[in-house]
Write an enzyme that holds these catalytic residues in place. Sequence first.
Site, short mmCIF file in Angstrom:
data_model
loop_
_atom_site.label_atom_id
_atom_site.label_comp_id
_atom_site.label_asym_id
_atom_site.label_seq_id
_atom_site.Cartn_x
_atom_site.Cartn_y
_atom_site.Cartn_z
N ASP A 110 -2.60 -2.67 -8.23
CA ASP A 110 -2.19 -3.11 -9.99
C ASP A 110 -3.02 -3.61 -10.49
O ASP A 110 -3.87 -2.39 -11.74
CB ASP A 110 -1.88 -4.83 -8.95
CG ASP A 110 -1.07 -5.55 -10.18
OD1 ASP A 110 0.16 -5.07 -9.75
OD2 ASP A 110 -1.60 -5.93 -11.71
N HIS A 277 4.56 -4.62 -2.55
CA HIS A 277 3.47 -4.72 -3.73
C HIS A 277 2.27 -4.75 -2.94
O HIS A 277 1.56 -4.93 -3.44
CB HIS A 277 4.32 -5.44 -5.20
CG HIS A 277 3.25 -4.17 -5.68
ND1 HIS A 277 3.08 -4.17 -6.43
CD2 HIS A 277 2.67 -5.41 -6.81
CE1 HIS A 277 2.15 -4.13 -7.79
NE2 HIS A 277 2.01 -4.60 -7.50
#
Length: 304
Positions: A110, A277
């Site tokens: 991320d 994610h």
Amino acid sequence: MTTYHPPPGLRRVRSSRDGVWINALVGGDGPPILLLHGYPQTSAMWHRVAPELIAAGHTVVLADLRGYGDSDKPADTPSHTPYSKRVMAADQVELMQSLGFARFAVAGHDRGARVAHRMALDAPERVRCVAVLDVVPTLHMFDNVDRAMASTYFHWFFLALESDLPERLILADTDAWLRSRFAGRHAGGAPFDEAAMAEYARCFDPDTVRASCADYRAAAGVDLVHDRRDRERGRVIEAPLLALWGTKSYVGRSFDVPGVWRSYARHVDAAPIEADHYLCEEAPIEVARALASFCRPTDSGGTR
């Protein structure tokens, strides 16, 4: 309340650059790997991956980015340069230098992947290989905005607003905001660890809220200036790059991940991970094995 305890065998270290202190944990023995977290997390997100990498024969450095965790959260400026990925990457290079690691692997998830991307461009003499987890480059994301991206990644635009509205709304109910970042982003693998979640909540104080908004404002401004300049000059990552992505994540569903990265890096390996994610928490063994294999010593006795 559940209290987070780092994996055993890690010691706390701190490094300063231009008066900004960076917090980290280090442990293990062997080729070093710097591990960088994403939003709205801290270095605790690596708690399931780090022990596997240590067991595989690596030294791990789990660092809090500036503005997050127990690292310093300096005041922002109108240009948002203090939270540019260039500055955040330089913090981490200094941290590794302070630990005696002139060259090292770096893996980021991320936001941490965006710092790792910039680091590989700005400090190629330091980065021997780089892994990016569940991202495509920031510039590519902004250049390919559609309804799905704007809906799924609405926080990119919300947090980057040039006012104090994001901070004011988040601080009205930080717990609800934090929970919203994880809700619906799990594909059925290992559950989120309650102690790690408590650690994210502990560190998500008003200073972190303000600093993390500055991070996103930099991404939508000064970082794009740096990224476009690199593209105009034909600058790409020269170090070997590993792209991992979640098969159920927005990134995995929406992009040809290896194809995108091959226009930003010279040498790309890629692999999907059965997860959404948050790869490192949902599929830590798979992530650790991929990282350990990619960063393993070569047959010649050197390192990748």
